[in-house]
Design a protein around this motif. Structure first.
Motif, short mmCIF file in Angstrom:
data_model
loop_
_atom_site.label_atom_id
_atom_site.label_comp_id
_atom_site.label_asym_id
_atom_site.label_seq_id
_atom_site.Cartn_x
_atom_site.Cartn_y
_atom_site.Cartn_z
N PRO A 296 0.80 -1.23 0.00
CA PRO A 296 0.00 0.00 0.00
C PRO A 296 0.83 1.28 0.00
CG PRO A 296 -0.89 -1.58 1.58
CD PRO A 296 0.45 -2.11 1.13
N ILE A 297 2.04 1.24 0.60
CA ILE A 297 2.82 2.48 0.73
C ILE A 297 4.10 2.49 -0.09
CG2 ILE A 297 1.96 2.85 3.08
CD1 ILE A 297 5.01 2.07 3.87
N LEU A 298 4.52 1.36 -0.64
CA LEU A 298 5.81 1.31 -1.32
C LEU A 298 5.67 0.79 -2.76
CD1 LEU A 298 8.85 1.68 -1.26
CD2 LEU A 298 9.06 -0.61 -0.24
N GLU A 299 5.45 -0.51 -2.91
CA GLU A 299 5.42 -1.08 -4.25
C GLU A 299 4.26 -0.54 -5.08
OE1 GLU A 299 5.79 -2.76 -1.45
OE2 GLU A 299 7.27 -4.38 -1.64
N GLY A 300 3.10 -0.37 -4.44
CA GLY A 300 1.94 0.16 -5.15
C GLY A 300 2.21 1.53 -5.75
N PRO A 301 2.58 2.53 -4.92
CA PRO A 301 2.88 3.85 -5.48
C PRO A 301 3.99 3.83 -6.53
CG PRO A 301 2.59 4.00 -3.11
CD PRO A 301 2.58 2.54 -3.45
N LEU A 302 5.02 2.99 -6.34
CA LEU A 302 6.08 2.92 -7.34
C LEU A 302 5.56 2.47 -8.70
CD1 LEU A 302 9.07 1.36 -5.32
CD2 LEU A 302 8.96 3.67 -6.30
N MET A 303 4.55 1.58 -8.67
CA MET A 303 3.99 1.07 -9.93
C MET A 303 2.79 1.88 -10.41
SD MET A 303 4.32 -3.09 -9.57
CE MET A 303 3.24 -3.22 -8.14
N GLY A 304 2.45 2.95 -9.69
CA GLY A 304 1.30 3.76 -10.07
C GLY A 304 -0.03 3.17 -9.64
N GLU A 305 0.01 2.22 -8.70
CA GLU A 305 -1.21 1.59 -8.19
C GLU A 305 -1.48 2.14 -6.79
OE1 GLU A 305 -0.49 -2.59 -8.45
OE2 GLU A 305 -0.27 -2.55 -10.64
N ASN A 306 -2.18 3.26 -6.73
CA ASN A 306 -2.35 4.03 -5.50
C ASN A 306 -3.71 3.80 -4.85
OD1 ASN A 306 0.16 5.73 -5.26
ND2 ASN A 306 -0.47 6.28 -7.34
N ARG A 307 -4.05 2.55 -4.60
CA ARG A 307 -5.37 2.27 -4.02
C ARG A 307 -5.52 2.90 -2.64
NH1 ARG A 307 -7.23 -3.82 -4.39
NH2 ARG A 307 -9.01 -2.81 -3.40
N ASP A 326 -5.10 14.79 -10.17
CA ASP A 326 -3.72 14.75 -10.63
C ASP A 326 -3.43 13.36 -11.19
OD1 ASP A 326 -1.00 14.82 -11.05
OD2 ASP A 326 -0.53 15.84 -9.18
N HIS A 327 -3.72 13.17 -12.45
CA HIS A 327 -3.60 11.84 -13.05
C HIS A 327 -2.15 11.40 -13.20
CE1 HIS A 327 -7.89 11.53 -13.81
NE2 HIS A 327 -7.86 12.77 -14.28
N ASP A 328 -1.20 12.35 -13.09
CA ASP A 328 0.21 11.97 -13.15
C ASP A 328 0.61 11.09 -11.96
OD1 ASP A 328 0.63 13.26 -15.51
OD2 ASP A 328 1.40 15.10 -14.60
N ILE A 329 -0.16 11.18 -10.87
CA ILE A 329 0.14 10.37 -9.68
C ILE A 329 0.10 8.88 -10.00
CG2 ILE A 329 -0.84 9.66 -7.44
CD1 ILE A 329 -1.45 12.51 -6.88
N ASP A 330 -0.79 8.50 -10.89
CA ASP A 330 -0.98 7.08 -11.19
C ASP A 330 -0.07 6.58 -12.31
OD1 ASP A 330 -2.89 6.76 -9.20
OD2 ASP A 330 -4.51 7.41 -10.51
N LYS A 331 0.91 7.39 -12.66
CA LYS A 331 1.90 6.92 -13.62
C LYS A 331 3.03 6.20 -12.87
CE LYS A 331 1.15 10.55 -17.08
NZ LYS A 331 1.76 11.69 -17.82
N PRO A 332 3.48 5.05 -13.38
CA PRO A 332 4.56 4.32 -12.69
C PRO A 332 5.81 5.19 -12.56
CG PRO A 332 3.54 2.97 -14.39
CD PRO A 332 3.00 4.35 -14.58
N LEU A 333 6.45 5.11 -11.40
CA LEU A 333 7.70 5.84 -11.18
C LEU A 333 8.90 5.06 -11.67
CD1 LEU A 333 6.96 7.17 -7.57
CD2 LEU A 333 6.70 8.39 -9.73
N VAL A 334 8.79 3.75 -11.68
CA VAL A 334 9.85 2.87 -12.19
C VAL A 334 9.17 1.74 -12.96
CG1 VAL A 334 11.48 3.38 -10.33
CG2 VAL A 334 9.87 1.50 -10.06
N PRO A 335 9.90 1.04 -13.81
CA PRO A 335 9.27 -0.08 -14.54
C PRO A 335 8.68 -1.12 -13.60
CG PRO A 335 11.41 0.48 -15.48
CD PRO A 335 11.29 1.27 -14.21
N LYS A 336 7.50 -1.61 -13.95
CA LYS A 336 6.81 -2.57 -13.08
C LYS A 336 7.62 -3.85 -12.90
CE LYS A 336 2.06 -0.98 -13.68
NZ LYS A 336 0.65 -1.39 -13.93
N TRP A 337 8.33 -4.27 -13.93
CA TRP A 337 9.10 -5.51 -13.82
C TRP A 337 10.19 -5.38 -12.76
CZ3 TRP A 337 14.30 -5.46 -14.36
CH2 TRP A 337 14.89 -4.41 -15.09
N LEU A 338 10.72 -4.15 -12.62
CA LEU A 338 11.77 -3.93 -11.63
C LEU A 338 11.21 -4.01 -10.21
CD1 LEU A 338 14.74 -3.22 -11.22
CD2 LEU A 338 14.11 -0.80 -11.34
#
Length: 348
Positions: A296-307, A326-338
């Motif tokens: 909820p606080i780490l991997e989700g936001p990094l992948m743009g999954e901000n539930r 702010d739709h930019d919030i839901d853009k992945p910050l790093v590649p999901k595979w990473l």
């Protein structure tokens, strides 16, 4: 520019841990926005009571502030710097500072949300129940929902007796009063994320995952039941008969937990919710299917999954009125595979 770091929140004998960061909404300090008052989220980071650090909450704080909330992230003493009472004391000071100072940053001091993740959720819940107990003990209209065990009472009596004249020792300030009734009334919502609320049932599980039983006992002053909110509420519900505990003045509570949390099973939040319901509290719980302890606080936001972020904002903004601005919030910050690869070695 929108983050103010390392503000001291203790005036009396502060430690290096009594610092907080403030995340401000964009343009909130511009002259045309000076009349606005933003909701304030005080987010207490986790860290197994040992490695807590305010930057663990940076991603969720960044998102919440961009959606129009002020987020306050305090540090607090970890073991062995202090035990659970020291941690509760530090968060008490952080809440008091926020109430008294957040208006300088256009924050609404009457709309403070106390949130925490993992150990931060546990510390916050212990603090709020303890504060509510003290308020109720001085209010004939309330029945105290939090009774100290004889062991705990004698420990506090012993502590005060042996620290009356130790003004130069910072530890002598450990057991200062909690939140008073006015300060408690400023809290509009309590949010717990992935919280360990029954340390008695969790202790062996946590031991196997690396938190030694002896260390957990030390953190809890050798009284794990005393600092397990679920057990305290259960004891209250069993002991007090023919009377209903008055939880009308307790803020609304929302618990969030991942179904695949291997560090703290989601049953911890479910059990706490059941006891709060029996006590008459206003509480909701959301279980995130497939989420881990830190999703909820780490991997989700990094992948743009901000539930978590959006769910919190829906409650803060009264459900239906919330729109993601702010739709930019839901853009992945790093590649999901990473992120997926990193999750395989994440110890939490």
């Amino acid at each position: 520019k929108h983050v103010i770091r390392n503000i001291p929140y203790s005036d009396s004998k502060p430690t290096s841990r009594n610092l907080l960061d403030i995340y401000l909404p964009m343009n909130s300090m511009k002259e045309e926005n000076k009349s606005k008052r933003y909701p304030v989220i005080l987010f207490v980071s986790g860290g197994a009571w040992v490695i807590g650090y305010k930057m663990w909450s940076a991603l969720i704080a960044r998102g919440l502030s961009r959606l129009g909330s002020i987020v306050v992230c305090p540090d607090y003493r970890n073991a062995p710097q202090g035990d659970i009472e020291c941690m509760m004391d530090d968060i008490t000071l952080a809440i008091k500072w926020t109430i008294n100072n957040i208006d300088k940053y256009n924050g609404d001091c009457n709309n403070i949300i106390v949130a925490g993740q993992s150990a931060g959720a546990h510390i916050s819940m212990c603090l709020l129940i303890d504060s509510y107990d003290r308020i109720c003990n001085n209010n004939s209209e309330c029945i105290s929902p939090y009774e100290l065990t004889p062991k705990s009472s004698s420990f506090h009596e012993y502590y005060h007796k042996n620290n009356e004249n130790k003004d130069n020792n910072h530890d002598s300030f450990m057991y200062r009063n909690r939140l008073n009734s006015y300060e408690f009334s400023c809290i509009s919502l309590v949010v717990g994320v992935s919280g360990p609320y029954n340390l008695y049932s969790l202790s062996n599980h946590l031991h196997k995952r690396g938190l030694d039983n002896s260390l957990l006992k030390w953190i809890c002053n050798n009284d794990i039941n005393r600092y397990s909110p679920t057990i305290q509420l259960k004891n209250i519900n069993e002991r007090i008969t023919n009377k209903r505990i008055n939880f009308k003045k307790f803020p609304k509570i929302i618990l969030y937990h991942g179904s695949d949390d291997c560090t703290v099973p989601c049953s911890n939040s479910i059990e706490l919710a059941d006891e709060f319901i029996k006590a008459g509290a206003n509480i909701d719980i959301t279980i995130y299917e497939g989420f881990s302890h830190t999703d909820p606080i780490l991997e989700g936001p990094l992948m743009g999954e901000n539930r978590l972020l959006h769910d919190m904002m829906r409650v803060i903004r009264n459900n239906d009125s919330y729109i993601n601005s702010d739709h930019d919030i839901d853009k992945p910050l790093v590649p999901k595979w990473l992120v997926q690869a990193a999750k395989r070695i994440n110890p939490f």
